[in-house]
Scaffold this active site. Sequence first.
Site: not given
Ligand code: CTP
Length: 392
Positions: A204, A273, A283, A317, A331, A335
């Site tokens: 990303n 994710d 490759k 975050f 969230k 969490k």
């Molecule tokens: N985070 C994490 N582990 C993951 C994904 C995210 O610890 N596998 C943490 C990020 O570091 C951040 C928070 O979760 O502090 C929010 O991440 P975000 O991507 O906004 O939330 P998601 O739970 O992945 O929800 P969505 O993508 O559905 O918005």
Amino acid sequence: MKKIVIGITGSIAAYKTCELISRLKKKNYNIEVIMTKNAAQFVTPLTFGTLIHKPVLIDDFDETGYQIKHINIVKDADCFIIVPATANIIAKVAHGLADDVLSSAFLAATCPKIIAPAMNVHMYENTATQKNLDICKSYHIKIVEPEIGELACGYQGRGHLSDIEDLLDAIEYATYPHPLAGKHVLITAGPTQEPLDPVRFISNHSSGKMGYALAKVARQLGAHVTLISGPSSQRAPYEVDVIKIQSAQGMFKQVLSYFDFQDYVIMSAAVGDYRPLEYSDQKIKKKADEFYLKLGKNEDILSYIGKHKTKQTICGFAMETENVIENAQNKFFKKNCDLLVVNDLFEDGAGFKTDTNKVALITKNFVDYLDLMSKENLAHIILEKLMKVKGE
Ligand code: CTP
């Protein structure tokens, strides 16, 4: 306005002090300069005087106004740094000599003191210099170690004046209060990369700027800081332990190994994710018109530590593009965070690559909407908020 006294001695690295001073000026410090006569052989007093808009101090016996200059100049100082410091001034400081204006002023100063050596590698590594540096450390003088590099004398080795950024961090550390002294802060930063084959990965746009700013400020506030970072071009802040990882699984493993003894954990990384379920050692060649990837879900690190926290205060975050506050509040509870920092990706000045951010801080019963500000200022606010939430 914080007052910094800068002592300059006779090393070729004296020209680098010009850059340090102009950077400190931009940060709004009040600067005084003392030079030895040998330093003035390398860079003229006029150069430094022009940078600080006042005369520099060289000769103690030029008594205009009959003030004791080496005492007056250190009065109310917040930090005194000798940069560059030769073997000679280090020896004088170690043994309490005060035979010129710089050594006298340094002996008279009661503020935090820093020495940044720069010299030939053999002079630096000489047992006498090392012993003198040990004595300085025992007097609680901070030594900002020189770096290894090609030296002006033609030698290769340790003796190169430390990086300006490290000097700035060390000065800022010296001038800050340390409410986080003795505390352990774990911060994650940057993107993760989920490898697909030896040349490709899924990732990303995260730059790591927010996480690195948090690490820098947490250290300035006195904490032991561990930064677990995905690939990022950001500079490692001074005296922060940086652990580089690539994938979300790598980050999870490292977070777990540090988690137990942390007081604060800040998950500012943009963790992937999903990851490709199959990794190809070779490759992947293009063949069919359509190509499907099978992805598996990564562990949600923040949820995991939220579930297993004992004494840790946890900050998550979130980056949202719609229903920003509602999604963030969900969230926060899902969490089990103590604080959640949310930004809207479509807001001007907020997001991944900018030096600024515009966020809201979510706590159990409250939403705090903050103005647009630099990531470093925001880092201060987040850490203060976390200390408040923890009751410190
Ligand atoms: N985070 C994490 N582990 C993951 C994904 C995210 O610890 N596998 C943490 C990020 O570091 C951040 C928070 O979760 O502090 C929010 O991440 P975000 O991507 O906004 O939330 P998601 O739970 O992945 O929800 P969505 O993508 O559905 O918005």
